[in-house]
Motif scaffolding. Structure first.
Motif, PDB file in Angstrom:
ATOM      1  N   LEU A  41      -2.098 -30.494 -82.678  1.00  0.00           N
ATOM      2  CA  LEU A  41      -1.784 -29.817 -81.422  1.00  0.00           C
ATOM      3  C   LEU A  41      -2.992 -29.930 -80.506  1.00  0.00           C
ATOM      4  N   ILE A  42      -2.754 -30.290 -79.261  1.00  0.00           N
ATOM      5  CA  ILE A  42      -3.828 -30.317 -78.281  1.00  0.00           C
ATOM      6  C   ILE A  42      -3.477 -29.345 -77.163  1.00  0.00           C
TER       7      ILE A  42
ATOM      8  N   SER B 159      -1.696 -27.832 -89.861  1.00  0.00           N
ATOM      9  CA  SER B 159      -1.836 -28.649 -88.653  1.00  0.00           C
ATOM     10  C   SER B 159      -3.268 -28.605 -88.146  1.00  0.00           C
ATOM     11  N   THR B 160      -3.620 -29.589 -87.324  1.00  0.00           N
ATOM     12  CA  THR B 160      -4.944 -29.684 -86.717  1.00  0.00           C
ATOM     13  C   THR B 160      -4.849 -29.276 -85.253  1.00  0.00           C
ATOM     14  N   GLN B 161      -5.860 -28.566 -84.773  1.00  0.00           N
ATOM     15  CA  GLN B 161      -5.862 -28.171 -83.372  1.00  0.00           C
ATOM     16  C   GLN B 161      -7.070 -28.765 -82.645  1.00  0.00           C
ATOM     17  N   LEU B 162      -6.797 -29.350 -81.487  1.00  0.00           N
ATOM     18  CA  LEU B 162      -7.838 -29.839 -80.587  1.00  0.00           C
ATOM     19  C   LEU B 162      -7.766 -28.970 -79.343  1.00  0.00           C
ATOM     20  N   THR B 163      -8.838 -28.292 -79.001  1.00  0.00           N
ATOM     21  CA  THR B 163      -8.801 -27.368 -77.867  1.00  0.00           C
ATOM     22  C   THR B 163      -9.896 -27.672 -76.863  1.00  0.00           C
ATOM     23  N   GLY B 164      -9.540 -27.538 -75.596  1.00  0.00           N
ATOM     24  CA  GLY B 164     -10.495 -27.751 -74.524  1.00  0.00           C
ATOM     25  C   GLY B 164      -9.765 -27.919 -73.211  1.00  0.00           C
TER      26      GLY B 164
ATOM     27  N   GLU C 148     -10.661 -32.842 -70.599  1.00  0.00           N
ATOM     28  CA  GLU C 148     -11.396 -33.308 -71.778  1.00  0.00           C
ATOM     29  C   GLU C 148     -10.481 -33.826 -72.884  1.00  0.00           C
ATOM     30  N   TRP C 149      -9.184 -33.731 -72.694  1.00  0.00           N
ATOM     31  CA  TRP C 149      -8.273 -34.140 -73.765  1.00  0.00           C
ATOM     32  C   TRP C 149      -8.451 -35.588 -74.202  1.00  0.00           C
ATOM     33  N   PRO C 150      -8.606 -36.561 -73.281  1.00  0.00           N
ATOM     34  CA  PRO C 150      -8.819 -37.941 -73.743  1.00  0.00           C
ATOM     35  C   PRO C 150     -10.050 -38.058 -74.641  1.00  0.00           C
ATOM     36  N   ARG C 151     -11.112 -37.340 -74.323  1.00  0.00           N
ATOM     37  CA  ARG C 151     -12.315 -37.374 -75.169  1.00  0.00           C
ATOM     38  C   ARG C 151     -12.027 -36.746 -76.528  1.00  0.00           C
TER      39      ARG C 151
END
Length: 218
Positions: free
Chosen positions: A27-28, A40-45, A49-52
């Motif tokens: 999840l982003i 699940s894995t979470q990418l937050t920001g 910054e999502w592409p990075r």
């Protein structure tokens, strides 16, 4: 399958999440998603910054349920930053990360040539995704979404949902793509399309989604 989803805190995204629990899920989002499936894995920001954050990742399918309103966003520019620019950047990063399929929640009437700003922006997002190089793109164009929405209130949508049983009744079947649809049916239709092998651009309207949702539940 390895799946990454943006917009999991929205109405459709929140209903889709449980259906993705059996996959290798990422999840982003701008902040942690409280109902993220276990494992699940979470990418937050921030969205910019999502592409990075996605750099170095690898996914088979990318799903965008991103969406706001001009009222909530505060301006047309802020709306476009989410519904077009963030979608396009997410799609580009997902393609670099190997995703072969992209799934997008859009809107009935979306067209880059539309006079209406909202529909034109949605159409521009669709065009950006279609041009990103995915083997398969599924675009879902629901009418008015019915369901319990958390977060900022949308009084206009609330009134429209109250009137939808009447407006749906008087809308001829030939124009049923303009009727309302349960967000749960959209989520079920999206789940049914995950991993389908046929290549190309596939646009799904209300009738298609409701048929797919019914078949999936049988």
């Amino acid at each position: 399958m390895r799946i990454i989803i943006a917009g999991a805190t929205g109405l459709v995204g929140g209903l889709l999440l449980p259906r993705l629990a059996g996959h290798d899920l990422t999840l982003i989002a701008r902040r942690d998603v409280s109902n993220a499936p276990a494992g699940s894995t979470q990418l937050t920001g921030p969205m910019e910054e999502w592409p990075r954050l996605m750099a170095g990742g690898a996914w088979d399918v990318a799903i965008s349920c991103l969406g706001t309103t001009i009222r909530v966003a505060g301006s047309q520019a802020a709306f476009a930053a989410v519904d077009r620019d963030a979608v396009a950047a997410f799609a580009a990063a997902a393609r670099v990360a190997g995703a072969g399929q992209f799934m997008l929640v859009s809107s009935v009437g979306a067209s880059a040539k539309a006079a209406n700003f909202y529909l034109r922006t949605k159409g521009e997002a669709e065009d950006a995704v279609a041009g990103a190089g995915f083997a398969r793109v599924n675009v879902f164009r629901p009418g008015l979404l019915r369901g319990d929405r958390s977060g900022s209130s949308r009084p206009g949508e609330g009134i429209a949902m109250m009137l939808s049983p009447f407006t749906d009744l008087i809308t001829p079947r030939a124009f049923d793509k303009y009727r309302s649809i349960a967000a749960a049916d959209v989520a079920a239709a999206m789940s049914a399309c995950i991993g389908e092998a046929m290549q190309g651009l596939f646009v799904h309207h209300n009738r298609d989604m409701m048929a797919s949702s019914t078949q999936k539940s049988i």
